[in-house]
Design a protein around this motif. Structure first.
Motif, PDB file in Angstrom:
ATOM      1  N   ALA A  59     -33.641 -32.615 -16.007  1.00 22.46           N
ATOM      2  CA  ALA A  59     -33.951 -33.865 -15.299  1.00 22.46           C
ATOM      3  C   ALA A  59     -35.443 -34.077 -15.104  1.00 22.46           C
ATOM      4  O   ALA A  59     -35.883 -35.210 -14.864  1.00 22.46           O
ATOM      5  CB  ALA A  59     -33.236 -33.886 -13.950  1.00 22.46           C
ATOM      6  N   THR A  60     -36.240 -33.017 -15.208  1.00 23.63           N
ATOM      7  CA  THR A  60     -37.691 -33.200 -15.054  1.00 23.63           C
ATOM      8  C   THR A  60     -38.277 -34.078 -16.150  1.00 23.63           C
ATOM      9  O   THR A  60     -39.378 -34.613 -15.998  1.00 23.63           O
ATOM     10  CB  THR A  60     -38.429 -31.843 -15.060  1.00 23.63           C
ATOM     11  N   LEU A  61     -37.546 -34.262 -17.239  1.00 25.38           N
ATOM     12  CA  LEU A  61     -38.013 -35.124 -18.330  1.00 25.38           C
ATOM     13  C   LEU A  61     -37.752 -36.604 -18.057  1.00 25.38           C
ATOM     14  O   LEU A  61     -38.321 -37.464 -18.737  1.00 25.38           O
ATOM     15  CB  LEU A  61     -37.344 -34.733 -19.652  1.00 25.38           C
ATOM     16  N   ALA A  62     -36.897 -36.916 -17.084  1.00 28.57           N
ATOM     17  CA  ALA A  62     -36.489 -38.303 -16.858  1.00 28.57           C
ATOM     18  C   ALA A  62     -37.653 -39.252 -16.569  1.00 28.57           C
ATOM     19  O   ALA A  62     -37.717 -40.345 -17.153  1.00 28.57           O
ATOM     20  CB  ALA A  62     -35.441 -38.375 -15.749  1.00 28.57           C
ATOM     21  N   PRO A  63     -38.602 -38.915 -15.681  1.00 32.90           N
ATOM     22  CA  PRO A  63     -39.724 -39.844 -15.446  1.00 32.90           C
ATOM     23  C   PRO A  63     -40.514 -40.144 -16.714  1.00 32.90           C
ATOM     24  O   PRO A  63     -40.949 -41.292 -16.925  1.00 32.90           O
ATOM     25  CB  PRO A  63     -40.583 -39.099 -14.413  1.00 32.90           C
ATOM     26  N   LEU A  64     -40.695 -39.133 -17.567  1.00 28.94           N
ATOM     27  CA  LEU A  64     -41.392 -39.326 -18.839  1.00 28.94           C
ATOM     28  C   LEU A  64     -40.630 -40.297 -19.732  1.00 28.94           C
ATOM     29  O   LEU A  64     -41.216 -41.191 -20.356  1.00 28.94           O
ATOM     30  CB  LEU A  64     -41.534 -37.969 -19.533  1.00 28.94           C
ATOM     31  N   VAL A  65     -39.311 -40.161 -19.772  1.00 24.44           N
ATOM     32  CA  VAL A  65     -38.481 -41.043 -20.602  1.00 24.44           C
ATOM     33  C   VAL A  65     -38.582 -42.482 -20.121  1.00 24.44           C
ATOM     34  O   VAL A  65     -38.782 -43.407 -20.917  1.00 24.44           O
ATOM     35  CB  VAL A  65     -37.011 -40.571 -20.589  1.00 24.44           C
ATOM     36  N   PHE A  66     -38.478 -42.693 -18.802  1.00 29.84           N
ATOM     37  CA  PHE A  66     -38.571 -44.052 -18.263  1.00 29.84           C
ATOM     38  C   PHE A  66     -39.950 -44.656 -18.519  1.00 29.84           C
ATOM     39  O   PHE A  66     -40.058 -45.847 -18.837  1.00 29.84           O
ATOM     40  CB  PHE A  66     -38.260 -44.061 -16.768  1.00 29.84           C
ATOM     41  N   ARG A  67     -40.985 -43.855 -18.384  1.00 29.14           N
ATOM     42  CA  ARG A  67     -42.347 -44.378 -18.605  1.00 29.14           C
ATOM     43  C   ARG A  67     -42.505 -44.878 -20.041  1.00 29.14           C
ATOM     44  O   ARG A  67     -42.996 -45.984 -20.269  1.00 29.14           O
ATOM     45  CB  ARG A  67     -43.382 -43.298 -18.296  1.00 29.14           C
ATOM     46  N   HIS A  68     -42.054 -44.094 -20.992  1.00 26.27           N
ATOM     47  CA  HIS A  68     -42.165 -44.506 -22.391  1.00 26.27           C
ATOM     48  C   HIS A  68     -41.228 -45.673 -22.702  1.00 26.27           C
ATOM     49  O   HIS A  68     -41.588 -46.574 -23.481  1.00 26.27           O
ATOM     50  CB  HIS A  68     -41.867 -43.326 -23.312  1.00 26.27           C
TER      51      HIS A  68
END
Length: 290
Positions: A205-214
């Motif tokens: 889940a730590t990757l989720a903010p990165l995914v939303f940003r892109h």
């Protein structure tokens, strides 16, 4: 001075524990905080956190022994659906007049709808739909990552890593998101595999903010992953509505980020939360909704 009937609410979640004491008018008398209280950490450790939180609230409220003994308590606990967990908590001695124990999801639902019928869709590290209509409890999804929890932060991370590995192999178009993900592993798929062997749902889940940003910047892989996640959240909301939940509220750490990606008909169904999970626990304790 006579303070009338008092109520204790505790929200025992996987990231922390919150307690609050209120009177019948909703006046807050005391607040307490503690560490996580989820059954995956064990019954004893979870109760220790719950006790630390409610003892903090009692101290702040300045309650005497007789007032504590007259308290009605409602407690929500994460993971209470595990076999034997409810019975284990109910067997623990407590100093209150009465105590009611339920899942953290149910108290969040009670709080979101002021004790009335309704449902919530939780979108955070995991995902789940929970509702209560006509005295009947409902649950949709939320069976645990990776077999369930579609649309959650963990699910977003897993889907993104799959695409990143495929792009690394030349089986998928490379994008800024996928390149940034692989750069975290020194562009080495074997590092991803080594990480995977120990990774938890929280790690994914730590990757989720990165995914939303892109995704918000138009990255095609990011948009694809978020659109799939949003479709799963759409399905949770619709399933609860079809079972009679006229009011559905989106909650959780990723609820704001995912809401803009939901289908128009689903966004129109959503209602704001009337209160938090501790409010729901206080309603569970027996206080009439305000």
């Amino acid at each position: 001075m006579e303070r009338g009937r008092l109520f204790l609410g505790v929200d025992g979640g996987g990231t922390g524990c919150r307690a609050r004491i209120e009177d019948e008018a909703g006046t807050v008398l005391g607040i307490g905080l503690a560490g996580p209280a989820a059954t995956r950490f064990g019954i004893e450790r979870s109760w220790d956190a719950i006790r630390t939180a409610f003892e903090g609230a009692i101290r702040e409220a300045g309650l005497g022994r007789d007032e504590i003994a007259a308290l009605s308590a409602g407690i929500g606990v994460a993971g209470l659906g595990r076999k034997g967990a409810l019975e284990a908590f109910q067997a623990i001695p407590h100093p209150f007049a009465r105590i009611s124990i339920a899942t953290d999801g149910l108290v969040a639902c009670l709080g979101a709808h002021g004790g009335a019928d309704g449902a919530i869709v939780i979108v955070g590290t995991g995902s789940c739909g929970i509702g209560r209509v006509g005295g009947r409890d409902m649950k949709v999804g939320g069976y645990g990552f990776p077999i369930s929890d579609e649309g959650s932060g963990a699910d977003l991370g897993l889907r993104t890593l799959r695409l990143a590995l495929r792009a690394s192999d030349g089986r998928h178009e490379s994008t800024p998101l996928l390149r940034e993900v692989m750069s975290r592993f020194d562009d080495d798929p074997t590092e991803v595999v080594a990480w995977m062997d120990k990774a938890t749902a929280t790690d994914y889940a730590t990757l989720a903010p990165l995914v939303f940003r892109h995704a918000d910047q138009g990255d095609p892989a990011g948009r694809r992953v978020v659109q799939v996640a949003a479709a799963h959240v759409d399905g949770l909301v619709r399933a609860l509505a079809e079972r009679g939940a006229a009011r559905v509220t989106l909650i959780g750490g990723l609820s704001s980020a995912i809401e803009a990606w939901l289908s128009p008909d689903v966004r129109r169904r959503l209602s704001p939360a009337l209160g938090d999970a501790v409010t729901g626990a206080i309603i569970l304790a027996g206080r009439a909704p305000l």
